[in-house]
Scaffold this motif. Structure first.
Motif, PDB file in Angstrom:
ATOM      1  N   ALA A  58       0.158  -0.089  -9.673  1.00 31.52           N
ATOM      2  CA  ALA A  58      -0.782  -1.192  -9.456  1.00 31.52           C
ATOM      3  C   ALA A  58      -0.076  -2.538  -9.589  1.00 31.52           C
ATOM      4  O   ALA A  58      -0.314  -3.457  -8.796  1.00 31.52           O
ATOM      5  N   ARG A  59       0.800  -2.668 -10.574  1.00 28.41           N
ATOM      6  CA  ARG A  59       1.467  -3.953 -10.802  1.00 28.41           C
ATOM      7  C   ARG A  59       2.439  -4.295  -9.673  1.00 28.41           C
ATOM      8  O   ARG A  59       2.494  -5.437  -9.209  1.00 28.41           O
ATOM      9  N   LEU A  60       3.206  -3.309  -9.215  1.00 31.18           N
ATOM     10  CA  LEU A  60       4.156  -3.576  -8.134  1.00 31.18           C
ATOM     11  C   LEU A  60       3.433  -3.851  -6.817  1.00 31.18           C
ATOM     12  O   LEU A  60       3.862  -4.698  -6.022  1.00 31.18           O
ATOM     13  N   SER A  61       2.334  -3.134  -6.594  1.00 35.93           N
ATOM     14  CA  SER A  61       1.546  -3.396  -5.390  1.00 35.93           C
ATOM     15  C   SER A  61       0.967  -4.803  -5.432  1.00 35.93           C
ATOM     16  O   SER A  61       0.959  -5.522  -4.419  1.00 35.93           O
ATOM     17  N   ALA A  62       0.506  -5.216  -6.609  1.00 34.10           N
ATOM     18  CA  ALA A  62      -0.027  -6.571  -6.760  1.00 34.10           C
ATOM     19  C   ALA A  62       1.051  -7.615  -6.502  1.00 34.10           C
ATOM     20  O   ALA A  62       0.773  -8.678  -5.930  1.00 34.10           O
ATOM     21  N   LEU A  63       2.278  -7.325  -6.925  1.00 29.66           N
ATOM     22  CA  LEU A  63       3.390  -8.245  -6.688  1.00 29.66           C
ATOM     23  C   LEU A  63       3.577  -8.504  -5.197  1.00 29.66           C
ATOM     24  O   LEU A  63       3.707  -9.654  -4.754  1.00 29.66           O
ATOM     25  N   LEU A  64       3.569  -7.441  -4.404  1.00 33.61           N
ATOM     26  CA  LEU A  64       3.770  -7.594  -2.964  1.00 33.61           C
ATOM     27  C   LEU A  64       2.562  -8.233  -2.286  1.00 33.61           C
ATOM     28  O   LEU A  64       2.712  -9.003  -1.333  1.00 33.61           O
ATOM     29  N   GLN A  65       1.367  -7.929  -2.775  1.00 34.04           N
ATOM     30  CA  GLN A  65       0.189  -8.566  -2.201  1.00 34.04           C
ATOM     31  C   GLN A  65       0.170 -10.066  -2.506  1.00 34.04           C
ATOM     32  O   GLN A  65      -0.246 -10.873  -1.671  1.00 34.04           O
ATOM     33  N   LEU A 114       0.818  -1.202   0.000  1.00 32.63           N
ATOM     34  CA  LEU A 114       0.000   0.000   0.000  1.00 32.63           C
ATOM     35  C   LEU A 114       0.859   1.263   0.000  1.00 32.63           C
ATOM     36  O   LEU A 114       0.555   2.239  -0.694  1.00 32.63           O
ATOM     37  N   VAL A 115       1.938   1.231   0.782  1.00 33.50           N
ATOM     38  CA  VAL A 115       2.834   2.384   0.835  1.00 33.50           C
ATOM     39  C   VAL A 115       3.505   2.609  -0.514  1.00 33.50           C
ATOM     40  O   VAL A 115       3.610   3.750  -0.997  1.00 33.50           O
ATOM     41  N   LEU A 116       3.942   1.522  -1.143  1.00 32.28           N
ATOM     42  CA  LEU A 116       4.595   1.637  -2.446  1.00 32.28           C
ATOM     43  C   LEU A 116       3.627   2.171  -3.493  1.00 32.28           C
ATOM     44  O   LEU A 116       3.997   3.012  -4.330  1.00 32.28           O
ATOM     45  N   MET A 117       2.398   1.704  -3.448  1.00 35.47           N
ATOM     46  CA  MET A 117       1.400   2.197  -4.389  1.00 35.47           C
ATOM     47  C   MET A 117       1.200   3.696  -4.231  1.00 35.47           C
ATOM     48  O   MET A 117       1.165   4.446  -5.219  1.00 35.47           O
ATOM     49  N   ALA A 118       1.076   4.142  -2.985  1.00 38.94           N
ATOM     50  CA  ALA A 118       0.883   5.567  -2.741  1.00 38.94           C
ATOM     51  C   ALA A 118       2.101   6.379  -3.164  1.00 38.94           C
ATOM     52  O   ALA A 118       1.982   7.476  -3.724  1.00 38.94           O
ATOM     53  N   ALA A 119       3.291   5.827  -2.926  1.00 43.13           N
ATOM     54  CA  ALA A 119       4.518   6.551  -3.268  1.00 43.13           C
ATOM     55  C   ALA A 119       4.679   6.704  -4.775  1.00 43.13           C
ATOM     56  O   ALA A 119       5.122   7.755  -5.261  1.00 43.13           O
ATOM     57  N   SER A 127       2.306   6.704  -7.009  1.00 46.16           N
ATOM     58  CA  SER A 127       1.167   7.389  -7.644  1.00 46.16           C
ATOM     59  C   SER A 127       0.888   8.746  -7.016  1.00 46.16           C
ATOM     60  O   SER A 127      -0.231   9.258  -7.123  1.00 46.16           O
ATOM     61  N   ASN A 128       1.903   9.308  -6.332  1.00 46.06           N
ATOM     62  CA  ASN A 128       1.762  10.619  -5.695  1.00 46.06           C
ATOM     63  C   ASN A 128       0.594  10.667  -4.713  1.00 46.06           C
ATOM     64  O   ASN A 128      -0.212  11.607  -4.708  1.00 46.06           O
ATOM     65  N   GLY A 129       0.516   9.642  -3.899  1.00 44.81           N
ATOM     66  CA  GLY A 129      -0.513   9.599  -2.868  1.00 44.81           C
ATOM     67  C   GLY A 129      -1.810   8.973  -3.312  1.00 44.81           C
ATOM     68  O   GLY A 129      -2.765   8.898  -2.531  1.00 44.81           O
ATOM     69  N   GLY A 130      -1.877   8.472  -4.537  1.00 41.10           N
ATOM     70  CA  GLY A 130      -3.104   7.870  -5.030  1.00 41.10           C
ATOM     71  C   GLY A 130      -3.278   6.448  -4.544  1.00 41.10           C
ATOM     72  O   GLY A 130      -2.373   5.845  -3.971  1.00 41.10           O
ATOM     73  N   THR A 131      -4.451   5.916  -4.777  1.00 38.96           N
ATOM     74  CA  THR A 131      -4.734   4.537  -4.412  1.00 38.96           C
ATOM     75  C   THR A 131      -5.880   4.025  -5.270  1.00 38.96           C
ATOM     76  O   THR A 131      -6.604   4.825  -5.892  1.00 38.96           O
ATOM     77  N   ILE A 132      -6.043   2.716  -5.324  1.00 39.13           N
ATOM     78  CA  ILE A 132      -7.151   2.143  -6.081  1.00 39.13           C
ATOM     79  C   ILE A 132      -8.444   2.430  -5.328  1.00 39.13           C
ATOM     80  O   ILE A 132      -8.622   1.998  -4.193  1.00 39.13           O
ATOM     81  N   ILE A 133      -9.320   3.204  -5.961  1.00 42.89           N
ATOM     82  CA  ILE A 133     -10.559   3.583  -5.290  1.00 42.89           C
ATOM     83  C   ILE A 133     -11.608   2.496  -5.471  1.00 42.89           C
ATOM     84  O   ILE A 133     -11.397   1.504  -6.155  1.00 42.89           O
TER      85      ILE A 133
END
Length: 240
Positions: free
Chosen positions: A70-77, A39-44, A46-52
């Motif tokens: 999104a892809r890197l966040s999915a990798l960690l999840q 989640l932190v990587l996704m926000a970092a 995407s300039n603070g964005g997240t999947i809404i």
């Protein structure tokens, strides 16, 4: 005669020294750590964005604008789903070793395995939606967003709730855990199970992050506090 006695002693020592598997507290910490970092990587990225929420009309925009995040966040999840499954198997073995012969450990194992699988499916779907060729199609991307939300949200929490309840119930009855922690597990499991109402009532989506993070924190605490043997529990003494 002496040889037989020595053989029995050796077998007994071997049983006592039987490997206990990975430490569930550490495994649980790795699981929640990977998820939080995702989640932190996704926000970092995407300039603070997240999947809404996929219910929003512009839910597909994140994937088209921040596909890499999104892809890197999915990798960690996806990575976090692995220690979750290991945790469930380890706790099942621990409860069996503690002499818990009720359905609880099996329920925890089934719940943990399903939660791990559903989280993995959600991660793969999110990774797919983050591909540029897919994100260029808003309708397809939004459909994948619903699938990722369902599998990684309320469906994942149904399994996670069973994992927590399967450990909490026998731990409360047999006093394997402090009573406040066991009761908290039952409350958390109830929140996780109630998150399925999101399918009918969109405002209840708030139950998903509440259930997810409290359940993950609970399994970490339980992984460190659940004893390895019944000698360390607070079971009442038998009457003479």
């Amino acid at each position: 005669m002496n040889e037989n006695a020595t053989s029995r002693v050796n077998r007994s020592d071997g049983q006592r020294r039987r490997p206990d598997g990975p430490h569930p507290g550490i495994v649980g910490t790795v699981c929640i750590g990977l998820f939080v970092v995702s989640l932190v990587l996704m926000a970092a990225l995407s300039n603070g964005g997240t999947i809404i929420s996929p219910f929003a009309d512009d839910s597909a925009d994140f994937f088209s604008q921040h596909g890499l995040a999104a892809r890197l966040s999915a990798l960690l999840q996806l990575g976090s789903s692995v220690p979750l499954g290991i945790y469930a198997a380890t706790m099942y073995a621990r409860l069996q070793r503690l002499g818990v012969r009720v359905p609880g450990p099996v329920i925890a194992l089934v719940g943990g395995a399903s939660a791990s699988l559903l989280l993995a499916i959600s991660a793969v779907v999110t990774w797919t939606a983050g591909q540029d060729v897919i994100a260029a199609n808003p309708e397809l991307t939004r459909a994948l967003g619903f699938l990722a939300f369902g599998t990684g949200g309320f469906a994942h929490l149904l399994g996670l709730g069973l994992l927590v309840a399967g450990i909490a119930v026998p731990s409360l009855i047999l006093r394997l855990l402090p009573a406040p922690l066991a009761w908290a597990g039952l409350a958390i499991a109830a929140i996780c199970e109630l998150s399925i109402l999101t399918m009918a009532l969109e405002p209840l989506m708030v139950l998903i992050p509440i259930g997810r993070f409290t359940a993950l924190a609970w399994i970490v605490a339980t992984g460190f506090l659940l004893p390895r043997t019944r000698q360390h529990t607070n079971t009442p003494k038998e009457k003479s």
